[in-house]
Write a protein that holds these residues in place. Structure first.
Motif, short mmCIF file in Angstrom:
data_model
loop_
_atom_site.label_atom_id
_atom_site.label_comp_id
_atom_site.label_asym_id
_atom_site.label_seq_id
_atom_site.Cartn_x
_atom_site.Cartn_y
_atom_site.Cartn_z
N VAL A 17 24.10 9.22 -33.52
CA VAL A 17 24.68 9.32 -34.87
C VAL A 17 23.59 9.88 -35.78
O VAL A 17 22.47 9.38 -35.83
N LEU A 18 23.90 10.93 -36.52
CA LEU A 18 22.89 11.65 -37.31
C LEU A 18 22.95 11.26 -38.77
O LEU A 18 24.01 10.92 -39.31
N LYS A 19 21.77 11.36 -39.39
CA LYS A 19 21.74 11.17 -40.84
C LYS A 19 21.10 12.37 -41.56
O LYS A 19 21.22 12.49 -42.77
N HIS A 20 20.47 13.26 -40.79
CA HIS A 20 19.87 14.44 -41.44
C HIS A 20 19.67 15.55 -40.41
O HIS A 20 19.33 15.30 -39.26
N VAL A 21 19.89 16.78 -40.86
CA VAL A 21 19.68 17.98 -40.05
C VAL A 21 18.87 18.98 -40.85
O VAL A 21 19.09 19.14 -42.06
N GLU A 22 17.93 19.63 -40.18
CA GLU A 22 17.13 20.65 -40.85
C GLU A 22 16.88 21.81 -39.89
O GLU A 22 16.74 21.59 -38.68
N PHE A 23 16.85 23.03 -40.44
CA PHE A 23 16.58 24.22 -39.63
C PHE A 23 15.29 24.88 -40.10
O PHE A 23 15.08 25.06 -41.30
N ILE A 24 14.42 25.24 -39.14
CA ILE A 24 13.18 25.96 -39.45
C ILE A 24 13.18 27.24 -38.63
O ILE A 24 13.24 27.20 -37.40
N ARG A 25 13.08 28.38 -39.30
CA ARG A 25 13.08 29.65 -38.59
C ARG A 25 11.78 29.83 -37.81
O ARG A 25 10.68 29.62 -38.33
N LEU A 71 25.96 20.76 -43.44
CA LEU A 71 26.03 19.74 -42.39
C LEU A 71 25.65 18.37 -42.92
O LEU A 71 26.32 17.37 -42.63
N ASN A 72 24.58 18.30 -43.71
CA ASN A 72 24.15 17.01 -44.24
C ASN A 72 25.18 16.40 -45.17
O ASN A 72 25.36 15.18 -45.22
N ALA A 73 25.91 17.25 -45.92
CA ALA A 73 26.93 16.76 -46.83
C ALA A 73 28.14 16.21 -46.10
O ALA A 73 28.89 15.38 -46.63
N HIS A 74 28.34 16.66 -44.84
CA HIS A 74 29.54 16.26 -44.10
C HIS A 74 29.24 15.34 -42.91
O HIS A 74 30.16 15.00 -42.16
N SER A 79 16.98 33.13 -44.27
CA SER A 79 16.47 31.78 -44.44
C SER A 79 17.32 30.98 -45.41
O SER A 79 17.53 29.77 -45.23
N SER A 80 17.81 31.65 -46.43
CA SER A 80 18.67 30.95 -47.40
C SER A 80 19.97 30.50 -46.75
O SER A 80 20.51 29.43 -47.07
N GLN A 81 20.48 31.28 -45.83
CA GLN A 81 21.70 30.90 -45.13
C GLN A 81 21.45 29.69 -44.22
O GLN A 81 22.32 28.83 -44.06
N LEU A 82 20.26 29.62 -43.61
CA LEU A 82 19.91 28.45 -42.82
C LEU A 82 19.88 27.20 -43.69
O LEU A 82 20.34 26.14 -43.30
N THR A 83 19.30 27.34 -44.88
CA THR A 83 19.26 26.20 -45.80
C THR A 83 20.66 25.79 -46.22
O THR A 83 20.98 24.59 -46.27
N ARG A 119 15.79 33.09 -33.74
CA ARG A 119 15.63 31.74 -33.19
C ARG A 119 15.17 30.79 -34.28
O ARG A 119 14.38 31.17 -35.16
N ALA A 120 15.65 29.55 -34.21
CA ALA A 120 15.25 28.54 -35.18
C ALA A 120 15.08 27.21 -34.49
O ALA A 120 15.64 26.97 -33.41
N LEU A 121 14.30 26.33 -35.09
CA LEU A 121 14.14 24.97 -34.61
C LEU A 121 15.07 24.07 -35.40
O LEU A 121 15.00 24.00 -36.63
#
Length: 361
Positions: A147-155, A195-198, A185-189, A160-162
């Motif tokens: 069960v997740l509480k936070h997601v983050e993407f790093i280019r 995702l975090n909002a939902h 990068s803005s699209q990744l954010t 490819r992204a982490l």
């Protein structure tokens, strides 16, 4: 394709003791040295005296059965892929590990006094299997889905992204994700914010299911608009492919597979092998292969389509959760002249150790 069970039985019945001895010596020499064995040298190894001419006659019969071949004129004989499969099924004796060998595997996978995570267990298991086989150690784990509480993407690269996934108990999992060309990068954010909002205490699978349903609803609406555009000659239809769900792969020992390769063609084959392994469908296929049969399974060369071009062998053992469901695979990838009788019990016991550790709270 390998020998069927019936074909293997037929061949075994057709071989007399002398033919069996000659065949066994050819295979054992290949597994030990990788070199073909000639009739003169072979005649000296046999338990019962046999002239080189008689050995050549036996070789001819074995060659007619598809069990051995000559790599070039005037050379000795090597086992075919079919011959290796027959040897593994009919002749190979797999012993059990000693108490000391089991203890050493336990020690290497989970060193005493360390705060061991399952990630480190997987890495140590992969290193262990790579070391004992001189091939590549393979560990595949089923996807963890907390069960997740936070997601983050790093280019990391343009495509490819982490992805950093933080669970409700603050466990952290990192995954490499492929990006469509042109993603900024803005699209990744924006994607992370969406995702975090939902999330709302959902797993990634549950969120993906919701998004898939939303996609279906949107697609239905778009389909009507697209149909209108196509009819008016303003657009054409194009297909869209869906990828399989991701699995995690831990692999060690790439360099081992490159040692001793004679030419660029062999190296290219090994590279193709790892390119195949990195495909999601290939990972899922390995999980399916392990689940489809009990215990350790051996695939030689083209017996598995994933390795049809690599000329490699694969030894796999599944590990299971407390409900006996297959949740991952450990194994070895290497040349066809692997020491099967030694590696099979080690892969089997390593899978048992991982299963035992993964069930602990």
């Amino acid at each position: 394709m390998g020998l069927t069970k019936q074909t293997g039985k037929d061949i075994a019945a057709a071989l007399d003791e002398r033919s069996r001895d000659v065949f066994r010596r050819i295979v054992e020499t290949y597994l030990d040295t990788g070199e073909p064995l000639g009739s003169r040298n072979l005649s000296r190894l046999l338990a019962s005296p046999l002239s080189p001419a008689s050995v050549r006659n036996v070789m001819s019969d074995l060659e007619a059965l598809g069990l051995i071949y000559s790599p070039h004129i005037s050379a000795g004989r090597l086992p075919t892929q079919q011959g290796l499969r027959f040897f593994v099924d009919a002749f190979m004796q797999v012993g059990d590990l000693s108490h000391q060998e089991r203890a050493e595997i336990d020690r290497q996978i989970r060193p005493a006094g360390t705060d061991t995570t399952m990630e480190s267990v997987m890495n140590e298991a992969s290193k262990l299997l790579s070391g004992v086989s001189r091939g590549a150690g393979l560990v595949i784990t089923g996807k963890n889905d907390p069960v997740l509480k936070h997601v983050e993407f790093i280019r990391l690269e343009p495509t490819r992204a982490l992805a950093i996934l933080v669970g409700e108990h603050n466990q952290v999992e990192n995954r490499i994700v492929e990006l469509p060309a042109g993603v900024s990068s803005s699209q990744l954010t924006e994607a992370a914010n969406f995702l975090n909002a939902h999330l709302g205490g959902q797993t990634l699978v549950e969120l993906r299911s919701q998004l898939a349903q939303l996609k279906i609803e949107i697609a239905s609406e778009l389909d009507q608009l697209a149909g209108d555009l196509v009819e008016r000659g303003l657009a054409v239809r194009s297909g869209e492919s869906e990828t399989g769900k991701p699995a995690r792969l831990i692999i060690r020992g790439h360099a081992n597979l490159l040692e001793g390769l004679a030419g660029a063609e062999d190296i290219d084959r090994v590279r193709m092998l790892f390119e195949d392994l990195e495909q999601k469908d290939g990972l899922i296929e390995l999980l399916d292969l392990a689940e489809s049969g009990p215990g350790v399974r051996i695939f030689i060369g083209s017996e598995n389509k994933l390795f049809s071009l690599s000329g490699s062998s694969l030894i796999l053992a599944p590990y299971r959760d407390s409900e006996e469901r297959v949740v991952g695979v450990v194994g070895v990838i290497g040349p066809t002249r692997l020491n099967y009788s030694r590696i099979v019990p080690m892969v089997d016991y390593t899978a048992q150790v991982i299963a035992r550790l993964s069930r602990k709270p």
